[in-house]
Design a protein around this motif. Structure first.
Motif, PDB file in Angstrom:
ATOM      1  N   ARG A 164       4.891   1.503  -7.587  1.00 32.68           N
ATOM      2  CA  ARG A 164       5.846   1.539  -8.701  1.00 32.68           C
ATOM      3  C   ARG A 164       7.226   1.052  -8.258  1.00 32.68           C
ATOM      4  NH1 ARG A 164       6.291   4.358 -13.487  1.00 32.68           N
ATOM      5  NH2 ARG A 164       4.289   5.369 -13.037  1.00 32.68           N
ATOM      6  N   ALA A 165       7.688   1.470  -7.095  1.00 30.30           N
ATOM      7  CA  ALA A 165       9.005   1.055  -6.609  1.00 30.30           C
ATOM      8  C   ALA A 165       9.065  -0.450  -6.390  1.00 30.30           C
ATOM      9  CB  ALA A 165       9.326   1.789  -5.311  1.00 30.30           C
ATOM     10  N   GLU A 166       7.987  -1.025  -5.840  1.00 27.94           N
ATOM     11  CA  GLU A 166       7.961  -2.474  -5.629  1.00 27.94           C
ATOM     12  C   GLU A 166       7.913  -3.228  -6.952  1.00 27.94           C
ATOM     13  OE1 GLU A 166       8.306  -4.127  -2.859  1.00 27.94           O
ATOM     14  OE2 GLU A 166       8.187  -2.463  -1.442  1.00 27.94           O
ATOM     15  N   ILE A 167       7.147  -2.720  -7.903  1.00 37.39           N
ATOM     16  CA  ILE A 167       7.066  -3.373  -9.214  1.00 37.39           C
ATOM     17  C   ILE A 167       8.428  -3.336  -9.897  1.00 37.39           C
ATOM     18  CG2 ILE A 167       6.085  -3.181 -11.538  1.00 37.39           C
ATOM     19  CD1 ILE A 167       3.460  -2.307 -10.233  1.00 37.39           C
ATOM     20  N   THR A 224       0.861  -1.183   0.000  1.00 36.62           N
ATOM     21  CA  THR A 224       0.000   0.000   0.000  1.00 36.62           C
ATOM     22  C   THR A 224       0.900   1.236   0.000  1.00 36.62           C
ATOM     23  OG1 THR A 224      -0.085  -0.014   2.421  1.00 36.62           O
ATOM     24  CG2 THR A 224      -1.849  -1.183   1.263  1.00 36.62           C
ATOM     25  N   GLY A 225       0.285   2.406   0.123  1.00 38.95           N
ATOM     26  CA  GLY A 225       1.093   3.614   0.251  1.00 38.95           C
ATOM     27  C   GLY A 225       1.091   4.488  -0.979  1.00 38.95           C
ATOM     28  N   GLY A 226       0.205   4.201  -1.951  1.00 43.41           N
ATOM     29  CA  GLY A 226       0.105   5.075  -3.108  1.00 43.41           C
ATOM     30  C   GLY A 226       0.886   4.580  -4.311  1.00 43.41           C
ATOM     31  N   SER A 227       0.725   5.297  -5.416  1.00 48.85           N
ATOM     32  CA  SER A 227       1.260   4.850  -6.703  1.00 48.85           C
ATOM     33  C   SER A 227       2.778   4.769  -6.721  1.00 48.85           C
ATOM     34  CB  SER A 227       0.773   5.777  -7.819  1.00 48.85           C
ATOM     35  OG  SER A 227       1.191   7.110  -7.577  1.00 48.85           O
ATOM     36  N   GLU A 228       3.479   5.683  -6.065  1.00 47.20           N
ATOM     37  CA  GLU A 228       4.938   5.655  -6.101  1.00 47.20           C
ATOM     38  C   GLU A 228       5.488   4.471  -5.326  1.00 47.20           C
ATOM     39  OE1 GLU A 228       6.986   7.376  -8.046  1.00 47.20           O
ATOM     40  OE2 GLU A 228       5.077   8.082  -8.870  1.00 47.20           O
ATOM     41  N   ASP A 269      10.994  -2.009 -21.812  1.00 47.70           N
ATOM     42  CA  ASP A 269      11.337  -0.876 -20.953  1.00 47.70           C
ATOM     43  C   ASP A 269      10.090  -0.095 -20.519  1.00 47.70           C
ATOM     44  OD1 ASP A 269      10.632   0.302 -23.336  1.00 47.70           O
ATOM     45  OD2 ASP A 269      12.535   1.340 -23.661  1.00 47.70           O
ATOM     46  N   ARG A 270       8.908  -0.566 -20.941  1.00 47.13           N
ATOM     47  CA  ARG A 270       7.667   0.119 -20.582  1.00 47.13           C
ATOM     48  C   ARG A 270       6.826  -0.668 -19.586  1.00 47.13           C
ATOM     49  NH1 ARG A 270       5.775   1.752 -26.751  1.00 47.13           N
ATOM     50  NH2 ARG A 270       7.814   2.462 -27.472  1.00 47.13           N
ATOM     51  N   VAL A 271       7.268  -1.872 -19.226  1.00 46.93           N
ATOM     52  CA  VAL A 271       6.418  -2.744 -18.421  1.00 46.93           C
ATOM     53  C   VAL A 271       6.149  -2.169 -17.040  1.00 46.93           C
ATOM     54  CG1 VAL A 271       8.363  -4.167 -17.585  1.00 46.93           C
ATOM     55  CG2 VAL A 271       6.049  -5.126 -17.680  1.00 46.93           C
ATOM     56  N   VAL A 272       7.124  -1.489 -16.419  1.00 44.86           N
ATOM     57  CA  VAL A 272       6.905  -0.921 -15.089  1.00 44.86           C
ATOM     58  C   VAL A 272       5.857   0.184 -15.150  1.00 44.86           C
ATOM     59  CG1 VAL A 272       7.950   0.346 -13.174  1.00 44.86           C
ATOM     60  CG2 VAL A 272       9.185  -1.559 -14.230  1.00 44.86           C
ATOM     61  N   ASP A 273       5.977   1.087 -16.129  1.00 46.25           N
ATOM     62  CA  ASP A 273       4.994   2.169 -16.270  1.00 46.25           C
ATOM     63  C   ASP A 273       3.594   1.600 -16.491  1.00 46.25           C
ATOM     64  OD1 ASP A 273       6.883   4.142 -15.934  1.00 46.25           O
ATOM     65  OD2 ASP A 273       7.224   4.413 -18.080  1.00 46.25           O
ATOM     66  N   PHE A 274       3.502   0.575 -17.318  1.00 50.74           N
ATOM     67  CA  PHE A 274       2.202  -0.031 -17.609  1.00 50.74           C
ATOM     68  C   PHE A 274       1.591  -0.643 -16.347  1.00 50.74           C
ATOM     69  CE2 PHE A 274       0.330  -4.286 -18.811  1.00 50.74           C
ATOM     70  CZ  PHE A 274      -0.950  -3.800 -19.021  1.00 50.74           C
ATOM     71  N   LEU A 275       2.326  -1.521 -15.684  1.00 53.33           N
ATOM     72  CA  LEU A 275       1.773  -2.206 -14.518  1.00 53.33           C
ATOM     73  C   LEU A 275       1.456  -1.239 -13.388  1.00 53.33           C
ATOM     74  CD1 LEU A 275       4.061  -5.380 -14.483  1.00 53.33           C
ATOM     75  CD2 LEU A 275       1.658  -5.244 -15.199  1.00 53.33           C
ATOM     76  N   ALA A 276       2.296  -0.218 -13.219  1.00 50.57           N
ATOM     77  CA  ALA A 276       2.071   0.751 -12.146  1.00 50.57           C
ATOM     78  C   ALA A 276       0.863   1.641 -12.414  1.00 50.57           C
ATOM     79  CB  ALA A 276       3.316   1.613 -11.949  1.00 50.57           C
ATOM     80  N   SER A 277       0.391   1.685 -13.656  1.00 51.27           N
ATOM     81  CA  SER A 277      -0.756   2.528 -13.984  1.00 51.27           C
ATOM     82  C   SER A 277      -2.091   1.789 -13.877  1.00 51.27           C
ATOM     83  CB  SER A 277      -0.603   3.074 -15.416  1.00 51.27           C
ATOM     84  OG  SER A 277      -0.741   2.029 -16.372  1.00 51.27           O
ATOM     85  N   LEU A 278      -2.048   0.489 -13.582  1.00 51.70           N
ATOM     86  CA  LEU A 278      -3.288  -0.277 -13.460  1.00 51.70           C
ATOM     87  C   LEU A 278      -4.007   0.071 -12.159  1.00 51.70           C
ATOM     88  CD1 LEU A 278      -1.973  -3.755 -14.672  1.00 51.70           C
ATOM     89  CD2 LEU A 278      -3.438  -2.174 -15.940  1.00 51.70           C
ATOM     90  N   PRO A 279      -5.337   0.009 -12.157  1.00 55.08           N
ATOM     91  CA  PRO A 279      -6.081   0.344 -10.937  1.00 55.08           C
ATOM     92  C   PRO A 279      -5.849  -0.693  -9.847  1.00 55.08           C
ATOM     93  CG  PRO A 279      -7.565  -0.572 -12.590  1.00 55.08           C
ATOM     94  CD  PRO A 279      -6.246  -0.358 -13.279  1.00 55.08           C
ATOM     95  N   VAL A 280      -5.687  -0.222  -8.627  1.00 55.42           N
ATOM     96  CA  VAL A 280      -5.499  -1.121  -7.485  1.00 55.42           C
ATOM     97  C   VAL A 280      -6.853  -1.659  -7.046  1.00 55.42           C
ATOM     98  CG1 VAL A 280      -4.711  -1.264  -5.089  1.00 55.42           C
ATOM     99  CG2 VAL A 280      -3.419   0.077  -6.762  1.00 55.42           C
TER     100      VAL A 280
END
Length: 398
Positions: A213-216, A206-210, A240-251
């Motif tokens: 993203r760091a965990e992903i 938990t803890g928000g999008s950032e 090189d886009r997989v982190v941005d993609f996964l981090a943008s998915l709804p929780v």
């Protein structure tokens, strides 16, 4: 355009046209039956189009929508892409997606008729050599139609899954283990505690999008190391886009509890840590009571201590507590998944050649050459596999 049975078919090509489909898309996904269309949801497809379209392959969405009496009844989510000199129609987000299907309120002959009309209009709208549809489950809406109209590629596999409805509670789940399996879990905990100086703690990120993203980012880095060691290659994980993609998915959210097994699509990211050191992760999605275990990873330096085995046990227990019906380990069938499943859903690939070039690719490559190359590749030592898969295009994601 109007057609038989009063069908009205509209084809939308390109990212801009795709962006205007949200209302229609959500209307159909809400009314389409089934729980295996998570990768055809707007919540998955929209971020993928935003982050992952591959300009080097000339990728563009090609979406056909069929209306009847002014109401949408079918959505066919394709993309046009290229591999060398060959142009292909594939499922939108392939190979990131794990299951391919359509969204529809139809069934039986009406669905087949609507699909005929949709394919005809797609062929008028874009030029392709072949339609290649990977990872179609036997229970997909489109499966009966593909048996009638398409050819089978020489690839079939399965998706292992655990039916959680057989367990009334966590005690019933624990009872499925043998005495030796329980001992092994205790040994893993003991070894981790001895090596790292603390008890493993399992938690939802938990803890928000950032923070997510760091965990992903850490998860992807560790998974890439694991794949490299085994001479394996995954196009999505190397992107090189997989982190941005996964981090943008709804929780995932339901009834105020993060990660619960809701009807809506949502990401659930768990981790296991000892003190301040994260030692394993599982990134999954929940949709209509099904948990899709999309990526698992562990600290590369701790492989010999098997933290991933303990994490999988805890992930399945969490899914059971959250009210999930199915814990889906996705394709392919591999030995390490089999102790975590109660059954396997058949999954197959299909193709339809549209030109002479497409027939050559389908019949020579997909039906004969690719299976032969894959058998050779799987027998190679890791140091030879590392280059062979990427060069030959016959790895799992190709």
């Amino acid at each position: 355009m109007p057609a038989a049975r009063g069908w009205d078919v509209r084809v939308h090509v390109g990212a801009e046209a795709f962006a205007g489909l949200e209302q229609t898309w959500r209307f159909l996904q809400d009314r389409s039956e089934g729980d295996v269309q998570a990768f055809q949801n707007w919540e998955w497809c929209r971020p993928w189009v935003r982050h992952c379209l591959d300009e080097a392959r000339d990728e563009k969405p090609v979406i056909a929508v069929v209306f009847q009496s002014g109401e949408p009844v079918l959505l066919l989510p394709f993309m046009l892409t290229r591999q060398g000199p060959v142009s292909l129609l594939r499922w939108l987000s392939d190979p990131f997606m794990q299951y391919g299907d359509v969204l529809s309120t139809l069934s039986g002959p009406a669905l087949n008729d609507a699909l005929d009309q949709a394919f005809a209009e797609v062929m008028r709208a874009v030029r392709a050599d072949i339609v290649r549809l990977r990872h179609v489950r036997d229970d997909a809406h489109i499966r009966p139609y593909l048996d009638l109209r398409f050819r089978r590629a020489a690839w079939e596999d399965g998706a292992p899954y655990m039916d959680l409805t057989q367990f009334a509670d966590e005690a019933a789940y624990d009872a499925r283990y043998t005495r030796e399996q329980r001992r092994r879990r205790r040994r893993i905990r003991k070894a981790l505690k001895k090596a790292l100086g603390g008890e493993p703690a399992f938690e939802t990120v938990t803890g928000g999008s950032e923070a997510i993203r760091a965990e992903i980012r850490q998860l992807i880095e560790q998974k890439r190391l694991w794949l490299h060691d085994r001479g394996l290659y995954s196009r999505p994980l190397q992107s090189d886009r997989v982190v941005d993609f996964l981090a943008s998915l709804p929780v995932g959210m339901a009834k105020g509890a993060q990660g619960a097994c809701a009807e809506d699509f949502g990401l659930v990211l768990t981790r296991m840590r000892v003190k301040d050191r994260v030692i394993s992760w599982e990134l999954g999605f929940r949709y209509r009571g099904r948990h899709h275990a999309y990526i698992t990873a562990h600290d590369h330096e701790l492989t010999r201590l098997s933290p991933g085995r303990l994490h999988m046990d805890l992930s399945q227990r969490k899914a059971l507590k959250d009210g999930c019906r199915i814990f889906d380990l996705l394709v392919p069938v591999v030995p390490h998944k089999m102790s975590w499943c109660s059954d396997v859903a058949p999954v197959r690939d299909f193709y339809l050649p549209l030109t002479a070039k497409g027939r050559a690719v389908g019949m020579a490559y997909l039906e004969y050459l690719r299976p032969w190359l894959r058998r050779i590749y799987q027998k190679l030592p890791p140091f030879l596999r590392r280059g062979g898969c990427r060069f030959g295009g016959f790895c799992q994601d190709a």
